[in-house]
Design an enzyme around this catalytic site. Structure first.
Site, PDB file in Angstrom:
ATOM      1  N   LYS A  83       0.844  -1.191   0.000  1.00  0.00           N
ATOM      2  CA  LYS A  83       0.000   0.000   0.000  1.00  0.00           C
ATOM      3  C   LYS A  83       0.880   1.242   0.000  1.00  0.00           C
ATOM      4  O   LYS A  83       1.756   1.388   0.851  1.00  0.00           O
ATOM      5  CB  LYS A  83      -0.822   0.005   1.296  1.00  0.00           C
ATOM      6  CG  LYS A  83      -2.303  -0.116   1.109  1.00  0.00           C
ATOM      7  CD  LYS A  83      -2.941  -0.219   2.480  1.00  0.00           C
ATOM      8  CE  LYS A  83      -4.308   0.353   2.488  1.00  0.00           C
ATOM      9  NZ  LYS A  83      -4.908   0.244   3.837  1.00  0.00           N
TER      10      LYS A  83
HETATM   11  C1  E4P Z   1      -8.369   0.922   4.169  1.00  0.00           C
HETATM   12  O1  E4P Z   1      -7.514   0.293   3.612  1.00  0.00           O
HETATM   13  C2  E4P Z   1      -8.182   1.617   5.449  1.00  0.00           C
HETATM   14  O2  E4P Z   1      -7.452   0.769   6.289  1.00  0.00           O
HETATM   15  C3  E4P Z   1      -9.465   1.895   6.175  1.00  0.00           C
HETATM   16  O3  E4P Z   1     -10.598   1.520   5.419  1.00  0.00           O
HETATM   17  C4  E4P Z   1      -9.569   3.240   6.801  1.00  0.00           C
HETATM   18  O4  E4P Z   1     -10.798   3.340   7.460  1.00  0.00           O
HETATM   19  P1  E4P Z   1     -11.108   4.464   8.560  1.00  0.00           P
HETATM   20  O5  E4P Z   1     -11.365   5.741   7.838  1.00  0.00           O
HETATM   21  O6  E4P Z   1     -12.344   3.965   9.243  1.00  0.00           O
HETATM   22  O7  E4P Z   1      -9.914   4.528   9.459  1.00  0.00           O
END
Ligand code: E4P
Length: 217
Positions: A83
């Protein structure tokens, strides 16, 4: 629509896998930090539990270091998807990692043009964050809708991985839009499977069946 678990809690993952719905996992530095365990150890355990893509994020902010971290993460397991944030440096790293055959999930996407840029750099996935846009009074799903349309217009193979999902309506909308993947926190995953009328209906069926004093066969 593929369903990923958004989290690094291996206990929750173990339980969710038994429900038969999990195609992959997404993590982020905040989620991994919450476990209090070494980053690589948790990722290796997750990869041993699920045969699907597992997103693991770089934490450097400069492309050369992101590239090094991405390569190290990719060496942990063949199912690791690196990522990278959708910064200029993150896009450089995305292009370089993709050229080396490493799958990249470009994260922290809040606009369709960021998603288009990530797709052009070779991202395998783009992650628009719906809940965080809603939190500041924008309609996060509009970004997903526009991203889907733009990537379709140009036949990109990049998958739209809808992230930051906070409730079942988000999941429903993602599915209606034809998103390739939705990544759900454990609580939202449970919510989409439960309906009060199912519980009430089952209670009544069982009460009637017990009252009849019959046997099943
Ligand atoms: C996605 O890859 C992220 O880890 C995640 O969906 C972030 O979510 P949040 O905005 O609830 O922290």
């Amino acid at each position: 629509m593929k369903i990923f678990l958004d989290g690094a809690d291996t206990g929750e993952l173990r339980e969710a896998i038994t429900w038969g719905l999990i195609d992959g996992v997404t993590t982020n530095p905040s989620l991994l930090a919450k476990t209090g365990r070494p980053y690589a150890e948790v990722l290796a355990e997750i990869c041993s539990m699920i045969n699907g893509p597992v997103s693991a994020e770089v934490v450097s902010t400069q492309a050369p270091q992101m590239l090094e971290e991405g390569e190290a993460l990719a060496r942990l397991h063949p199912n690791i998807v690196v990522k990278c944030p959708v910064t200029l440096e993150g896009l450089k790293a995305t292009a370089a990692l993709s050229k080396r055959g490493i799958k990249v999930n470009v994260t922290l996407i809040f606009s369709p043009l960021q998603a288009l840029a990530a797709a052009k750099c070779g991202a395998s996935y783009v992650s628009p964050f719906v809940g965080r846009l809603d939190d500041i009074g924008h309609d996060g799903m509009t970004t997903v809708e526009q991203t889907m349309r733009i990537l379709r217009n140009y036949n990109y193979h990049t998958e739209v991985l809808v992230a930051s999902l906070r409730n079942p309506l988000h999941v429903l909308k993602a599915a209606e839009l034809g998103a390739h993947v939705a990544t759900l926190p454990f609580n939202v995953l449970r919510q989409i499977l439960c309906h009060p009328l199912t519980e009430v209906g089952l209670e009544k069926f069982l009460a009637d069946w017990h009252a009849s004093k019959q046997k099943i066969v």
